[in-house]
Design a protein around this motif. Structure first.
Motif, PDB file in Angstrom:
ATOM      1  N   HIS A 176       0.836  -1.199   0.000  1.00  0.00           N
ATOM      2  CA  HIS A 176       0.000   0.000   0.000  1.00  0.00           C
ATOM      3  C   HIS A 176       0.869   1.246   0.000  1.00  0.00           C
ATOM      4  N   SER A 177       0.342   2.303  -0.614  1.00  0.00           N
ATOM      5  CA  SER A 177       0.967   3.610  -0.384  1.00  0.00           C
ATOM      6  C   SER A 177       0.561   4.081   1.002  1.00  0.00           C
ATOM      7  N   ILE A 178       1.411   4.889   1.623  1.00  0.00           N
ATOM      8  CA  ILE A 178       1.052   5.486   2.910  1.00  0.00           C
ATOM      9  C   ILE A 178      -0.206   6.337   2.751  1.00  0.00           C
ATOM     10  N   ALA A 179      -0.359   6.983   1.588  1.00  0.00           N
ATOM     11  CA  ALA A 179      -1.544   7.808   1.338  1.00  0.00           C
ATOM     12  C   ALA A 179      -2.817   6.987   1.469  1.00  0.00           C
ATOM     13  N   ALA A 180      -2.783   5.743   1.001  1.00  0.00           N
ATOM     14  CA  ALA A 180      -3.970   4.877   1.108  1.00  0.00           C
ATOM     15  C   ALA A 180      -4.233   4.476   2.555  1.00  0.00           C
ATOM     16  N   LEU A 181      -3.180   4.162   3.294  1.00  0.00           N
ATOM     17  CA  LEU A 181      -3.354   3.706   4.678  1.00  0.00           C
ATOM     18  C   LEU A 181      -3.887   4.814   5.584  1.00  0.00           C
ATOM     19  N   VAL A 182      -3.485   6.064   5.335  1.00  0.00           N
ATOM     20  CA  VAL A 182      -3.859   7.149   6.251  1.00  0.00           C
ATOM     21  C   VAL A 182      -5.070   7.939   5.777  1.00  0.00           C
ATOM     22  N   GLN A 183      -5.638   7.575   4.637  1.00  0.00           N
ATOM     23  CA  GLN A 183      -6.789   8.308   4.125  1.00  0.00           C
ATOM     24  C   GLN A 183      -7.963   8.225   5.102  1.00  0.00           C
ATOM     25  N   ASP A 184      -8.721   9.312   5.213  1.00  0.00           N
ATOM     26  CA  ASP A 184      -9.916   9.304   6.048  1.00  0.00           C
ATOM     27  C   ASP A 184     -10.885   8.236   5.563  1.00  0.00           C
TER      28      ASP A 184
ATOM     29  N   PHE B  21       8.737  14.228   6.830  1.00  0.00           N
ATOM     30  CA  PHE B  21       8.116  14.336   8.150  1.00  0.00           C
ATOM     31  C   PHE B  21       6.709  14.928   8.103  1.00  0.00           C
ATOM     32  N   ILE B  22       6.554  16.152   7.617  1.00  0.00           N
ATOM     33  CA  ILE B  22       5.241  16.801   7.672  1.00  0.00           C
ATOM     34  C   ILE B  22       4.215  16.059   6.828  1.00  0.00           C
ATOM     35  N   ASN B  23       4.582  15.750   5.602  1.00  0.00           N
ATOM     36  CA  ASN B  23       3.640  15.093   4.694  1.00  0.00           C
ATOM     37  C   ASN B  23       3.481  13.608   5.001  1.00  0.00           C
ATOM     38  N   HIS B  24       4.508  12.962   5.444  1.00  0.00           N
ATOM     39  CA  HIS B  24       4.573  11.499   5.496  1.00  0.00           C
ATOM     40  C   HIS B  24       4.447  10.953   6.923  1.00  0.00           C
ATOM     41  N   ILE B  25       5.487  11.108   7.735  1.00  0.00           N
ATOM     42  CA  ILE B  25       5.490  10.517   9.077  1.00  0.00           C
ATOM     43  C   ILE B  25       4.412  11.132   9.961  1.00  0.00           C
ATOM     44  N   PHE B  26       4.242  12.453   9.863  1.00  0.00           N
ATOM     45  CA  PHE B  26       3.199  13.094  10.664  1.00  0.00           C
ATOM     46  C   PHE B  26       1.806  12.587  10.285  1.00  0.00           C
ATOM     47  N   SER B  27       1.624  12.214   9.030  1.00  0.00           N
ATOM     48  CA  SER B  27       0.301  11.714   8.622  1.00  0.00           C
ATOM     49  C   SER B  27      -0.020  10.382   9.290  1.00  0.00           C
TER      50      SER B  27
END
Length: 604
Positions: free
Chosen positions: A371-379, A499-505
């Motif tokens: 998975h992309s991190i974007a998919a895992l953290v999506q609302d 960090f801001i875009n990725h780990i913080f998400s």
């Protein structure tokens, strides 16, 4: 348009836009709910413990925004918004769309007051993209079934994950804006609607064909493997259908066709599907993913391949092959772009035929659980769980851990297979990666992270201080000067993307889902950064020091970039608008120092 789809799309658009405004622009004050209720007579009871007072002074507007969850590191979960009506001296609930348009108008008035007249003309463009993004989310929800399919997160295929990004970038004011794509084209070419299509082909005379590759193979063999040849000795050149239709309208293409250098063949061959970037396409049986230019503005930029990016993919594939970094960090992987194709046509540096070939390790089921991190953290959708929460709950049951411990272990393992290698890579070789959510893939087929994958040849930053060393290793780096940056620029970009875009998400997602307090993950991260710093010596050490000791962090301002109509791929150094945000790492350290001070003082 179904009301449920409209409401969900409106809420997603409102939260994305307003979080950008709050971070980048807003004259906002955090106010305790009880204090608000003492001062203002609101028509409803506010949820949450705090609210935001938003002032738009140039319009003499005051608003109260309900905050259902306040994040230390990420976006806030926003609820209803109330606007004060002077004439009636009352607060009334405001429509989210009206709130967003009022904020855009405030930006417009600010620009006029500051004599930035060239900027004021773009506010209508921002409104257009806002509406476009909102309607696109509505359309996708109506046309596709985004309900939980009862499939475990660990069992998603690579393509299923790529097609699951309904809401898009978590801190972008117009996350699903896709200008240039007609309504009917979304069904075929938007990943969210799971369409498939054949590539379109041109017959190309070999005298104008140019290929770049790294792989140790003879050029002619490489051509035969990648490009099929016709009986007439022409090569069949692949193109995205959207791009092929655009190319056919260009005068220089028509002239090349009249000169018998090009011939349009049309669709043929196997079908492909769009990945989350839209323009990179995937077929589970093909050795390569193809990254095309397309005549569509996606979020901030017209998505075109630049010649220097074609060079970058090839030389970076060679660089990773010549250093032993990937051998030392077995859990860290890079999806290389070692081959690119283009045509030599007179008078054009980029002519639209630029194609990048990306290695495809996710063939025939090999991408299960990636998975992309974007998919895992999506609302998540209403009444559902995010993919991250589903994953943590599965781990909790499998390993008999409470959700907090499962979340903590997941984060620790992910940190060590992604963040630690990336900072080490920067320290040793001066190479920083633009590792934002969508560029970052993780294998969670076993629940816990086992491998991290980085993708995107637009995302390499090489330090000027290491230039001589790197050019000795890869001579062709001298042909890619655009890859080299000063350290301060790299620090800013690396901070934002990693960090801001990725780990913080990830921290935000776990906190908002109630899995673990954000503060606990940030406290652990501070300890890890301090430990990591001890083993670093150069760029990496200075970068970690920067993260730990700066009161503010540089942050990409997607709303201001959008308002000023900046296409970051066309600016010098591909530079978007940047602002700053309070550094939660510094804030947590300050809080810990205060607590220790109070504890010491009280014991005296």
């Amino acid at each position: 348009m179904h009301n449920s789809a409209k409401k969900i799309a409106e809420k997603a658009s409102y939260e994305a836009f307003m979080n950008c405004y709050i971070r980048e622009v807003g004259d906002v004050n955090w106010v305790k709910k009880n204090d608000l209720l003492k001062v203002f007579k609101l028509p409803y009871i506010l949820n949450g413990k705090e609210g935001l007072e938003l002032v738009l002074p140039l319009q003499h507007i005051s608003m109260i925004i309900e905050v259902n969850y306040r994040s230390l590191v990420g976006k806030h979960k926003l609820g209803r918004v109330y606007k004060f009506y002077d004439k009636e001296t009352v607060w009334k609930e405001e429509e989210p769309l009206n709130c967003m348009i009022s904020c855009i108008q405030e930006l417009n008035l600010q620009a006029k007051n500051n004599n930035c007249h060239e900027m004021t003309s773009h506010y209508d463009e921002l409104i257009l993209r806002l509406i476009d993004s909102y309607h696109t989310i509505c359309t996708y929800m109506e046309k596709s079934d985004f309900k939980n399919n009862n499939k475990n997160v660990e069992e998603y295929s690579f393509l299923e994950s790529e097609q699951s990004l309904l809401f898009g970038h978590w801190l972008h004011p117009t996350p699903k804006s896709r200008q240039g794509m007609a309504t009917w084209q979304h069904d075929l070419y938007a990943p969210e609607l799971k369409g498939s299509f054949q590539l379109h082909y041109f017959e190309v005379d070999q005298s104008i064909l140019k290929e770049r590759f790294y792989g140790g193979e003879d050029s002619s063999l490489m051509k035969i493997k990648i490009l099929k040849m016709t009986k007439e000795g022409k090569y069949l050149f692949p193109m995205h259908p959207l791009q092929s239709q655009w190319l056919l309208q260009q005068d220089y293409v028509q002239q090349a066709m009249q000169a018998n250098l090009l011939k349009y063949v049309g669709p043929m061959g196997d079908t492909f599907c769009a990945t989350s970037s839209i323009r990179t396409v995937y077929n589970k049986k093909d050795n390569w993913m193809y990254k095309f230019s397309i005549p569509v503005k996606v979020t901030n930029s017209m998505r075109v391949n630049k010649v220097h990016e074609l060079e970058a993919g090839v030389v970076m594939a060679e660089l990773f092959n010549r250093i032993d970094f990937l051998q030392k960090h077995k859990c860290f992987r890079v999806l290389n772009d070692p081959i690119s194709l283009s045509l030599n046509l007179p008078g054009k540096i980029e002519n639209g035929f630029e194609v990048i070939l990306r290695s495809n390790p996710f063939k025939d089921g090999e991408g299960k659980g990636v998975h992309s991190i974007a998919a895992l953290v999506q609302d998540p959708l209403p009444e559902e769980q995010s993919l991250m929460e589903q994953l943590v709950q599965n781990i909790s049951r499998t390993y008999q851990l409470n959700t907090e411990e499962a979340s903590f272990q997941w984060f620790q393992k992910y940190w060590h297979c992604s963040v630690v290698p990336m900072i080490s890579l920067y320290d040793e070789f001066g190479l920083a990666l633009e590792a934002h959510q969508q560029n970052s893939l993780v294998d969670v087929s076993n629940g816990f992270p086992t491998h991290y994958y980085f993708r995107d040849n637009q995302g390499y930053y090489l330090s000027n201080s290491k230039r001589e060393k790197l050019e000795r290793m890869v001579v062709n780096l001298k042909n890619a000067p655009e890859l080299f940056y000063d350290e301060e620029m790299i620090q800013h970009r690396f901070t934002y993307y990693l960090f801001i875009n990725h780990i913080f998400s990830i921290i935000y997602r776990m906190g908002e889902d109630g899995l673990i307090a954000e503060e606990k993950l940030v406290q652990w991260m501070i300890k890890e950064l301090n430990n990591l710093k001890q083993g670093l010596s150069e760029e990496g050490k200075r970068f970690v020091h920067f993260l730990l000791n700066n009161k503010v962090l540089p942050c990409k301002a997607n709303l201001l970039t959008r308002f000023h109509d900046v296409d970051e791929l066309l600016t010098d150094l591909e530079q978007a608008v940047y602002t700053s945000m309070p550094n939660p790492i510094y804030f947590m350290q300050s809080m810990e120092k205060k607590e220790k001070h109070y504890a010491t003082a009280s014991s005296v």
